[in-house]
Design a protein around this motif. Sequence first.
Motif, PDB file in Angstrom:
ATOM      1  N   ALA A 154      27.464  -3.483 -16.579  1.00 38.21           N
ATOM      2  CA  ALA A 154      26.940  -2.928 -17.830  1.00 38.21           C
ATOM      3  C   ALA A 154      26.601  -4.039 -18.809  1.00 38.21           C
ATOM      4  O   ALA A 154      27.257  -5.095 -18.821  1.00 38.21           O
ATOM      5  CB  ALA A 154      27.964  -1.982 -18.450  1.00 38.21           C
ATOM      6  N   LEU A 155      25.570  -3.833 -19.608  1.00 35.51           N
ATOM      7  CA  LEU A 155      25.186  -4.827 -20.607  1.00 35.51           C
ATOM      8  C   LEU A 155      26.311  -4.989 -21.624  1.00 35.51           C
ATOM      9  O   LEU A 155      26.905  -4.016 -22.091  1.00 35.51           O
ATOM     10  CB  LEU A 155      23.910  -4.386 -21.322  1.00 35.51           C
ATOM     11  CG  LEU A 155      22.632  -4.323 -20.471  1.00 35.51           C
ATOM     12  CD1 LEU A 155      21.507  -3.679 -21.272  1.00 35.51           C
ATOM     13  CD2 LEU A 155      22.226  -5.706 -19.995  1.00 35.51           C
ATOM     14  N   THR A 156      26.592  -6.227 -21.952  1.00 35.10           N
ATOM     15  CA  THR A 156      27.610  -6.480 -22.963  1.00 35.10           C
ATOM     16  C   THR A 156      27.008  -6.307 -24.344  1.00 35.10           C
ATOM     17  O   THR A 156      25.782  -6.281 -24.524  1.00 35.10           O
ATOM     18  CB  THR A 156      28.149  -7.911 -22.834  1.00 35.10           C
ATOM     19  OG1 THR A 156      27.092  -8.837 -23.123  1.00 35.10           O
ATOM     20  CG2 THR A 156      28.668  -8.169 -21.420  1.00 35.10           C
ATOM     21  N   ARG A 157      27.875  -6.180 -25.347  1.00 34.50           N
ATOM     22  CA  ARG A 157      27.387  -6.048 -26.722  1.00 34.50           C
ATOM     23  C   ARG A 157      26.586  -7.278 -27.127  1.00 34.50           C
ATOM     24  O   ARG A 157      25.574  -7.180 -27.829  1.00 34.50           O
ATOM     25  CB  ARG A 157      28.581  -5.860 -27.672  1.00 34.50           C
ATOM     26  CG  ARG A 157      28.184  -5.749 -29.139  1.00 34.50           C
ATOM     27  CD  ARG A 157      29.402  -5.470 -30.010  1.00 34.50           C
ATOM     28  NE  ARG A 157      29.957  -4.163 -29.702  1.00 34.50           N
ATOM     29  CZ  ARG A 157      29.533  -3.031 -30.232  1.00 34.50           C
ATOM     30  NH1 ARG A 157      28.494  -3.028 -31.059  1.00 34.50           N
ATOM     31  NH2 ARG A 157      30.109  -1.888 -29.925  1.00 34.50           N
ATOM     32  N   GLU A 158      27.038  -8.459 -26.646  1.00 36.34           N
ATOM     33  CA  GLU A 158      26.321  -9.691 -26.981  1.00 36.34           C
ATOM     34  C   GLU A 158      24.906  -9.669 -26.413  1.00 36.34           C
ATOM     35  O   GLU A 158      23.942 -10.091 -27.077  1.00 36.34           O
ATOM     36  CB  GLU A 158      27.089 -10.911 -26.452  1.00 36.34           C
ATOM     37  CG  GLU A 158      28.397 -11.208 -27.171  1.00 36.34           C
ATOM     38  CD  GLU A 158      29.507 -10.250 -26.770  1.00 36.34           C
ATOM     39  OE1 GLU A 158      29.336  -9.536 -25.747  1.00 36.34           O
ATOM     40  OE2 GLU A 158      30.537 -10.202 -27.488  1.00 36.34           O
ATOM     41  N   GLU A 159      24.746  -9.188 -25.187  1.00 39.05           N
ATOM     42  CA  GLU A 159      23.418  -9.116 -24.576  1.00 39.05           C
ATOM     43  C   GLU A 159      22.518  -8.130 -25.326  1.00 39.05           C
ATOM     44  O   GLU A 159      21.325  -8.382 -25.532  1.00 39.05           O
ATOM     45  CB  GLU A 159      23.541  -8.708 -23.105  1.00 39.05           C
ATOM     46  CG  GLU A 159      24.126  -9.804 -22.222  1.00 39.05           C
ATOM     47  CD  GLU A 159      24.439  -9.315 -20.813  1.00 39.05           C
ATOM     48  OE1 GLU A 159      24.346 -10.121 -19.881  1.00 39.05           O
ATOM     49  OE2 GLU A 159      24.766  -8.117 -20.663  1.00 39.05           O
ATOM     50  N   VAL A 160      23.090  -7.009 -25.731  1.00 36.25           N
ATOM     51  CA  VAL A 160      22.315  -6.029 -26.483  1.00 36.25           C
ATOM     52  C   VAL A 160      21.869  -6.618 -27.815  1.00 36.25           C
ATOM     53  O   VAL A 160      20.704  -6.475 -28.229  1.00 36.25           O
ATOM     54  CB  VAL A 160      23.145  -4.744 -26.710  1.00 36.25           C
ATOM     55  CG1 VAL A 160      22.423  -3.809 -27.667  1.00 36.25           C
ATOM     56  CG2 VAL A 160      23.412  -4.049 -25.382  1.00 36.25           C
ATOM     57  N   GLU A 161      22.789  -7.293 -28.527  1.00 36.65           N
ATOM     58  CA  GLU A 161      22.441  -7.884 -29.816  1.00 36.65           C
ATOM     59  C   GLU A 161      21.399  -8.982 -29.657  1.00 36.65           C
ATOM     60  O   GLU A 161      20.511  -9.147 -30.501  1.00 36.65           O
ATOM     61  CB  GLU A 161      23.698  -8.430 -30.504  1.00 36.65           C
ATOM     62  CG  GLU A 161      24.671  -7.351 -30.966  1.00 36.65           C
ATOM     63  CD  GLU A 161      24.015  -6.379 -31.935  1.00 36.65           C
ATOM     64  OE1 GLU A 161      23.152  -6.795 -32.728  1.00 36.65           O
ATOM     65  OE2 GLU A 161      24.369  -5.189 -31.893  1.00 36.65           O
ATOM     66  N   VAL A 211      17.811   1.568 -18.332  1.00 38.16           N
ATOM     67  CA  VAL A 211      19.133   0.969 -18.527  1.00 38.16           C
ATOM     68  C   VAL A 211      20.121   1.504 -17.495  1.00 38.16           C
ATOM     69  O   VAL A 211      20.915   0.752 -16.915  1.00 38.16           O
ATOM     70  CB  VAL A 211      19.634   1.251 -19.959  1.00 38.16           C
ATOM     71  CG1 VAL A 211      21.082   0.804 -20.119  1.00 38.16           C
ATOM     72  CG2 VAL A 211      18.747   0.553 -20.978  1.00 38.16           C
ATOM     73  N   ALA A 212      20.068   2.829 -17.238  1.00 36.76           N
ATOM     74  CA  ALA A 212      20.976   3.420 -16.260  1.00 36.76           C
ATOM     75  C   ALA A 212      20.729   2.848 -14.868  1.00 36.76           C
ATOM     76  O   ALA A 212      21.682   2.540 -14.124  1.00 36.76           O
ATOM     77  CB  ALA A 212      20.814   4.938 -16.249  1.00 36.76           C
TER      78      ALA A 212
END
Length: 249
Positions: free
Chosen positions: A224-231, A215-216
Amino acid sequence: MTAHIERLVQQLDDSTGPSYDARAELIGIGSDAVPALIEGLPSLGGFGQLTAIEVFEEVADPRCGRALIALLDSDDSTVREWAAMALASLKIDGAVEPVRRAYRVCLERATPPDWSEPEGIRWALTPASSTTPTGPRRAFAAPCRSTEPRGSHSHPRLTTAGRISTMSGSKKYSISLPEDLAEAVRAHVGPGGFSAYVAEALEQRVAMDKLREIVADFETDNEALTREEVEAARALLRHDHRQAGGTAA
């Protein structure tokens, strides 16, 4: 029964798999296995002797004292270290002077003081190691103690199901654990499962560390990955998991 125990003792040297099963069975047999184990000890290689020391510690029969003292003269530094620590943890009568002599010989070899052998022998000579096991930290004889100078005893890994899964390049290491944590693990997994439990926990930690590195690295070259992408990724993983569960069913 004696012939069966003798076969188990010889299997302790087989690092391709039978060693773990033989170790667990000998521990289950208990004190009745000690005489054959003592007699067969000189015929074992370094790997088998290390595993035998683990059996001695688990069974805790003081008759193994002389055999452990003899191992202080082994050509294998890890065997010497483990023998000294076992003598201390088992509180073997008359072992203090032989362990002191082993430490002096270690110094005469000019072994670096921060290597595993002198550290292990110093631990064996501390009052806490020979009087009480309730100190804040203690070296355990789980089959994952260190080699020195980082030896090459290949050792398979025992899975939680009790089968042998060969782990390429695996070695024994010496680790210190908080006493209450180590005893909780030992009570949970029983004889022969300590190393597998620790190995599985370390594998999970390494996997998570590698994931963080991925991820780093991604975020170094991208936003950076957005919260939507993570979800969304989590939803995909949950869907795959449910599919796998349905297939298995």
